[in-house]
Design a protein around this motif. Sequence first.
Motif, PDB file in Angstrom:
ATOM      1  N   HIS A  65     -37.232  30.699 -49.228  1.00 18.81           N
ATOM      2  CA  HIS A  65     -37.586  29.392 -49.853  1.00 18.81           C
ATOM      3  C   HIS A  65     -37.414  28.099 -49.079  1.00 18.81           C
ATOM      4  CE1 HIS A  65     -37.795  30.492 -54.221  1.00 18.81           C
ATOM      5  NE2 HIS A  65     -36.929  31.897 -53.762  1.00 18.81           N
ATOM      6  N   TYR A  66     -38.678  27.605 -48.828  1.00 24.26           N
ATOM      7  CA  TYR A  66     -38.811  26.420 -47.856  1.00 24.26           C
ATOM      8  C   TYR A  66     -39.108  25.322 -48.903  1.00 24.26           C
ATOM      9  CZ  TYR A  66     -38.962  29.922 -44.117  1.00 24.26           C
ATOM     10  OH  TYR A  66     -38.849  31.094 -43.204  1.00 24.26           O
ATOM     11  N   TYR A  67     -38.547  23.984 -48.440  1.00 16.66           N
ATOM     12  CA  TYR A  67     -38.743  22.826 -48.976  1.00 16.66           C
ATOM     13  C   TYR A  67     -39.285  21.716 -47.986  1.00 16.66           C
ATOM     14  CZ  TYR A  67     -35.897  25.658 -52.436  1.00 16.66           C
ATOM     15  OH  TYR A  67     -35.774  26.521 -52.962  1.00 16.66           O
ATOM     16  N   ASP A  68     -40.017  22.044 -47.230  1.00 11.82           N
ATOM     17  CA  ASP A  68     -40.256  20.968 -45.950  1.00 11.82           C
ATOM     18  C   ASP A  68     -41.722  20.597 -46.173  1.00 11.82           C
ATOM     19  OD1 ASP A  68     -37.458  20.865 -45.061  1.00 11.82           O
ATOM     20  OD2 ASP A  68     -37.949  22.896 -43.960  1.00 11.82           O
ATOM     21  N   GLY A  69     -42.398  21.033 -47.043  1.00 10.73           N
ATOM     22  CA  GLY A  69     -43.939  20.658 -47.097  1.00 10.73           C
ATOM     23  C   GLY A  69     -44.830  21.615 -46.395  1.00 10.73           C
ATOM     24  N   PHE A  70     -46.137  21.453 -46.732  1.00 16.59           N
ATOM     25  CA  PHE A  70     -47.239  22.343 -46.501  1.00 16.59           C
ATOM     26  C   PHE A  70     -47.492  22.583 -44.869  1.00 16.59           C
ATOM     27  CE2 PHE A  70     -51.729  23.887 -45.529  1.00 16.59           C
ATOM     28  CZ  PHE A  70     -51.643  24.830 -46.572  1.00 16.59           C
ATOM     29  N   GLY A  71     -47.186  21.303 -44.381  1.00 17.98           N
ATOM     30  CA  GLY A  71     -47.321  21.271 -42.814  1.00 17.98           C
ATOM     31  C   GLY A  71     -46.656  22.255 -41.927  1.00 17.98           C
ATOM     32  N   MET A  72     -45.638  22.930 -42.657  1.00 22.51           N
ATOM     33  CA  MET A  72     -44.796  23.891 -41.757  1.00 22.51           C
ATOM     34  C   MET A  72     -45.217  25.397 -41.900  1.00 22.51           C
ATOM     35  SD  MET A  72     -40.965  24.425 -43.817  1.00 22.51           S
ATOM     36  CE  MET A  72     -40.630  25.607 -42.193  1.00 22.51           C
ATOM     37  N   LEU A  73     -46.343  25.473 -42.892  1.00 22.48           N
ATOM     38  CA  LEU A  73     -46.784  26.655 -42.976  1.00 22.48           C
ATOM     39  C   LEU A  73     -47.000  27.472 -41.796  1.00 22.48           C
ATOM     40  CD1 LEU A  73     -47.613  29.189 -44.888  1.00 22.48           C
ATOM     41  CD2 LEU A  73     -49.922  27.991 -44.911  1.00 22.48           C
ATOM     42  N   ASP A  74     -47.661  26.897 -40.632  1.00 24.17           N
ATOM     43  CA  ASP A  74     -47.959  27.355 -39.427  1.00 24.17           C
ATOM     44  C   ASP A  74     -46.889  27.842 -38.835  1.00 24.17           C
ATOM     45  OD1 ASP A  74     -49.839  28.322 -37.553  1.00 24.17           O
ATOM     46  OD2 ASP A  74     -49.640  26.446 -36.308  1.00 24.17           O
ATOM     47  N   SER A  75     -45.767  27.155 -38.877  1.00 24.43           N
ATOM     48  CA  SER A  75     -44.431  27.645 -38.188  1.00 24.43           C
ATOM     49  C   SER A  75     -43.775  29.072 -39.044  1.00 24.43           C
ATOM     50  CB  SER A  75     -43.417  26.547 -37.939  1.00 24.43           C
ATOM     51  OG  SER A  75     -42.910  26.220 -39.326  1.00 24.43           O
ATOM     52  N   ILE A  76     -43.941  29.351 -40.176  1.00 26.92           N
ATOM     53  CA  ILE A  76     -44.030  30.471 -40.735  1.00 26.92           C
ATOM     54  C   ILE A  76     -44.683  31.599 -40.602  1.00 26.92           C
ATOM     55  CG2 ILE A  76     -43.341  31.266 -42.915  1.00 26.92           C
ATOM     56  CD1 ILE A  76     -43.002  28.682 -44.323  1.00 26.92           C
ATOM     57  N   VAL A  77     -45.934  31.529 -40.524  1.00 22.21           N
ATOM     58  CA  VAL A  77     -46.813  32.303 -40.331  1.00 22.21           C
ATOM     59  C   VAL A  77     -48.144  31.770 -39.619  1.00 22.21           C
ATOM     60  CG1 VAL A  77     -48.662  33.963 -41.489  1.00 22.21           C
ATOM     61  CG2 VAL A  77     -46.637  33.214 -42.775  1.00 22.21           C
ATOM     62  N   PRO A  78     -48.229  31.975 -38.276  1.00 22.38           N
ATOM     63  CA  PRO A  78     -49.274  31.329 -37.411  1.00 22.38           C
ATOM     64  C   PRO A  78     -50.670  31.641 -37.972  1.00 22.38           C
ATOM     65  CG  PRO A  78     -47.824  33.028 -36.418  1.00 22.38           C
ATOM     66  CD  PRO A  78     -47.539  33.090 -37.490  1.00 22.38           C
ATOM     67  N   LYS A  79     -51.553  30.680 -37.855  1.00 26.03           N
ATOM     68  CA  LYS A  79     -52.735  30.860 -38.391  1.00 26.03           C
ATOM     69  C   LYS A  79     -53.543  31.689 -38.023  1.00 26.03           C
ATOM     70  CE  LYS A  79     -53.555  25.627 -38.768  1.00 26.03           C
ATOM     71  NZ  LYS A  79     -54.274  24.409 -38.566  1.00 26.03           N
ATOM     72  N   ALA A  80     -53.438  32.538 -36.822  1.00 20.91           N
ATOM     73  CA  ALA A  80     -54.302  33.379 -36.211  1.00 20.91           C
ATOM     74  C   ALA A  80     -54.079  34.818 -37.161  1.00 20.91           C
ATOM     75  CB  ALA A  80     -53.994  33.838 -34.941  1.00 20.91           C
ATOM     76  N   THR A  81     -52.811  34.959 -37.846  1.00 26.12           N
ATOM     77  CA  THR A  81     -52.624  36.290 -38.539  1.00 26.12           C
ATOM     78  C   THR A  81     -52.575  35.898 -40.020  1.00 26.12           C
ATOM     79  OG1 THR A  81     -50.162  35.533 -38.475  1.00 26.12           O
ATOM     80  CG2 THR A  81     -51.023  37.049 -36.704  1.00 26.12           C
TER      81      THR A  81
END
Length: 345
Positions: free
Chosen positions: A14-30
């Motif tokens: 569970h992450y609570y740091d905002g949508f902006g960190m999505l790319d650090s969880i899952v790269p856009k390319a994948t």
Amino acid sequence: MRETVTFTSGSVDHYYDGFGMLDSIVPKATCIIITDSNIADLYKEQLAGYKTIVLPPGEEQKNIQTITSIAEKLVAYEAHRGTWLVGVGGGVITDITGFVAATYMRGVPFGFVPTTLLAMVDAAIGGKNGVDFGLQKNLLGTIRQPKFILQDASFLDTLPALEWSNGFAEVIKYGCIFDNALFDILEKNDLEYYRNHREALTTIISRCAAWKNKTVAADETETGVRKLLNFGHTAGHAIETVHSLPHGQAVALGMLIACIISEKVSGIDKEVRQRLGHVLRNYGLPVTCRVNIDEAMQVLKMDKKRNAGDVDFIVLEQIGTARIQRIGFDVIHGALIIFNDECNS
């Protein structure tokens, strides 16, 4: 901030740091995002650069035809077993995304970004994924945990008033079955208070999510205590189907009907139902409805929790304590008659 919750089948971050960190969880390319047109229109900037599958909004999209359509789009995107699916939306989107992820190529990794209060406190948590079939909600489905849930309360800034009320139906449910102190807090406040006090709201979201995670961790496949989370949902799902009501409104009515049954089988005082009705009204939820009893009973008799002549029903012993009890369909029928009669009085 990251918090990891462990279930029998695996763990969820569970992450609570905002949508902006999505790319650090899952790269856009994948990553392929599944969302609806409301979110796609409101958050074009945030979704820029992602491959997306955009659905029309609404419960009516939860069907096997939608699953087939998404699968066709995944094939066109050349999605493979290393492709991540991310559902960005409310409970409909998370249900659909989880179902697709569990079945496409026999399973691909997925995560959720819930954008509604209902999804943040309930629908996105616990691993249940599914679609409706005929008159039955979630008749086709899986239990498979997402790899992550990314919470961002700023999505609630664009949430319509009706969806705020829908979400609070589930919040109130947690107070009824687990947490009398939470119920007391809700009783002292109202919908507008939480819409205007973000810190108090995020505390409520975290509290409800913790109850859901604790319950699912104890009974992931719903053979025991997880059934308690169905409080208000047995009659509620039937009313939702028959009267085409939003989920939260139907659950609110279902909780009141469950209280009528609880008065009969566990002896709770009628004051409990009166208090619940007061809280529901304060959060913009209905307390009356002329239920079509014959049609509702037809739906109820196909409920997933049914046995031969009865159903596993959730009754209250007091506010904050509930139990699972087999209830005959005749008892539910009688409660619906009482509910209708009191609505007309």
